[in-house]
Enzyme design. Sequence first.
Site, PDB file in Angstrom:
ATOM      1  N   GLY A   1       4.797   5.420  -7.189  1.00  0.00           N
ATOM      2  CA  GLY A   1       4.661   6.244  -5.995  1.00  0.00           C
ATOM      3  C   GLY A   1       4.948   5.414  -4.748  1.00  0.00           C
ATOM      4  O   GLY A   1       5.551   4.334  -4.820  1.00  0.00           O
ATOM      5  N   GLY A   2       4.473   5.913  -3.620  1.00  0.00           N
ATOM      6  CA  GLY A   2       4.753   5.256  -2.350  1.00  0.00           C
ATOM      7  C   GLY A   2       4.207   3.838  -2.275  1.00  0.00           C
ATOM      8  O   GLY A   2       4.862   2.941  -1.736  1.00  0.00           O
TER       9      GLY A   2
ATOM     10  N   THR B   1       4.412   8.061 -15.896  1.00  0.00           N
ATOM     11  CA  THR B   1       5.633   8.842 -16.113  1.00  0.00           C
ATOM     12  C   THR B   1       6.804   7.855 -16.081  1.00  0.00           C
ATOM     13  O   THR B   1       7.234   7.402 -15.011  1.00  0.00           O
ATOM     14  CB  THR B   1       5.799   9.896 -14.992  1.00  0.00           C
TER      15      THR B   1
ATOM     16  N   ASP C   1       3.105  -3.149   4.674  1.00  0.00           N
ATOM     17  CA  ASP C   1       2.253  -3.153   3.473  1.00  0.00           C
ATOM     18  C   ASP C   1       2.704  -4.200   2.448  1.00  0.00           C
ATOM     19  O   ASP C   1       1.885  -4.929   1.879  1.00  0.00           O
ATOM     20  CB  ASP C   1       2.265  -1.771   2.796  1.00  0.00           C
TER      21      ASP C   1
ATOM     22  N   THR D   1      -1.285   6.066   8.410  1.00  0.00           N
ATOM     23  CA  THR D   1      -1.815   6.063   7.055  1.00  0.00           C
ATOM     24  C   THR D   1      -1.710   7.457   6.448  1.00  0.00           C
ATOM     25  O   THR D   1      -1.080   8.353   7.025  1.00  0.00           O
ATOM     26  CB  THR D   1      -3.248   5.459   7.040  1.00  0.00           C
TER      27      THR D   1
ATOM     28  N   LYS E   1     -10.798   1.319   8.594  1.00  0.00           N
ATOM     29  CA  LYS E   1     -11.295   0.022   9.063  1.00  0.00           C
ATOM     30  C   LYS E   1     -10.353  -0.602  10.091  1.00  0.00           C
ATOM     31  O   LYS E   1     -10.638  -1.671  10.631  1.00  0.00           O
ATOM     32  CB  LYS E   1     -11.449  -0.931   7.872  1.00  0.00           C
TER      33      LYS E   1
ATOM     34  N   GLY F   1      -7.827  -4.977  -2.956  1.00  0.00           N
ATOM     35  CA  GLY F   1      -6.844  -4.824  -1.889  1.00  0.00           C
ATOM     36  C   GLY F   1      -7.372  -4.998  -0.474  1.00  0.00           C
ATOM     37  O   GLY F   1      -6.654  -4.695   0.483  1.00  0.00           O
TER      38      GLY F   1
ATOM     39  N   LYS G   1       2.989   8.697   6.173  1.00  0.00           N
ATOM     40  CA  LYS G   1       3.939   7.581   6.197  1.00  0.00           C
ATOM     41  C   LYS G   1       5.400   8.032   6.068  1.00  0.00           C
ATOM     42  O   LYS G   1       6.297   7.364   6.590  1.00  0.00           O
ATOM     43  CB  LYS G   1       3.598   6.567   5.098  1.00  0.00           C
TER      44      LYS G   1
ATOM     45  N   GLY H   1       2.747   1.665 -11.396  1.00  0.00           N
ATOM     46  CA  GLY H   1       2.875   2.802 -10.488  1.00  0.00           C
ATOM     47  C   GLY H   1       4.296   2.929  -9.991  1.00  0.00           C
ATOM     48  O   GLY H   1       5.074   1.961 -10.015  1.00  0.00           O
TER      49      GLY H   1
ATOM     50  N   TYR I   1      -9.755  -1.060  -3.070  1.00  0.00           N
ATOM     51  CA  TYR I   1     -10.882  -1.975  -2.920  1.00  0.00           C
ATOM     52  C   TYR I   1     -12.171  -1.176  -2.812  1.00  0.00           C
ATOM     53  O   TYR I   1     -12.151   0.040  -2.609  1.00  0.00           O
ATOM     54  CB  TYR I   1     -10.705  -2.874  -1.689  1.00  0.00           C
TER      55      TYR I   1
END
Length: 273
Positions: free
Chosen positions: A128-129, A152, A101, A61, A15, A240, A65, A126, A218
């Site tokens: 992660g990244g 984890t 972000d 994206t 988008k 989001g 990244k 979370g 989202y």
Amino acid sequence: MDRYAVIGNPISHSKSPRIHGLFAAQTGQTLVYEALLGPLDAFAATVQAFRAVGGRGLNVTVPFKLEAFDLADHHTPRARAAGAVNTLAFGSDGILGDNTDGAGILRDITINQGCPVEGRRVLLLGAGGAARGTVLPLLEAAPATLVIANRTASKAAELAEEFSSAGMTPPLGCGFAELAGQRFDVIINATSASLSDAAPDLPVGLYAPGSLAYDMMYGRGDTPFLRAARAQGAAHLCDGLGMLVEQAAESFQLWRGVRPETAPVLAQLRASL
Ligand code: ATR
């Protein structure tokens, strides 16, 4: 004309061209913003080729990244904290790597949702990244507590440890089961569970009265996480889409020196989901 693009793989769903096109029209900036499919084995070459034909900057994206971080010649502090780059700006002194972000989600939560973070209990799900990019902006907003919980547990502990000397109240890292009995004012889902149409497997009773459940994902209607949060009594639910628009606005400002109004753009995107 100044050229910008978003690079990813896949990219056709993005988008960002629409968002930046709306920003440009609104602010009277003359620019072109395209979608660029990055071959998985040729990210850097594709970026350099875009730069060579007059590109001024890129949004980056999935899955590039980390490669964008490596490609940048210098980084903003928030990009260094995130360990990942979603915005590249080409200048005479090389390539600047930024990460908008985290700032995007903070603006969406605090301004668009009117939900303060300062002095409140925040849970980030979370490790992660997506989670990593949010830790520093969250800590800078001075929550009473920041708990990072992950399926984890060891990864949450490691991520929390990385930010233990950031000069602010250090985050705590744990697994989901250890959350039992705690209550939070803001719970952010930065896991990728929604991609498999699942919600993180959380203990019940985590939502304090008046709390916000925020999903970085989202879509049309509630995500699995937001469905679960609604059932658990979260007072406010937010996906989001606002984060997407806010991170774009932050990139636009970096490139053009002008901050666009996000509310009308967010409303247009929401209407066409
Ligand atoms: P991203 O860049 O989107 O953060 P990632 O680095 O692959 O993607 O991280 C995915 C995150 O989602 C991880 O925290 C992962 O938990 P694990 O570390 O235990 O793998 C989390 N995740 C993915 N699917 C999940 C699920 N069904 N329930 C809970 N957490 C999940």
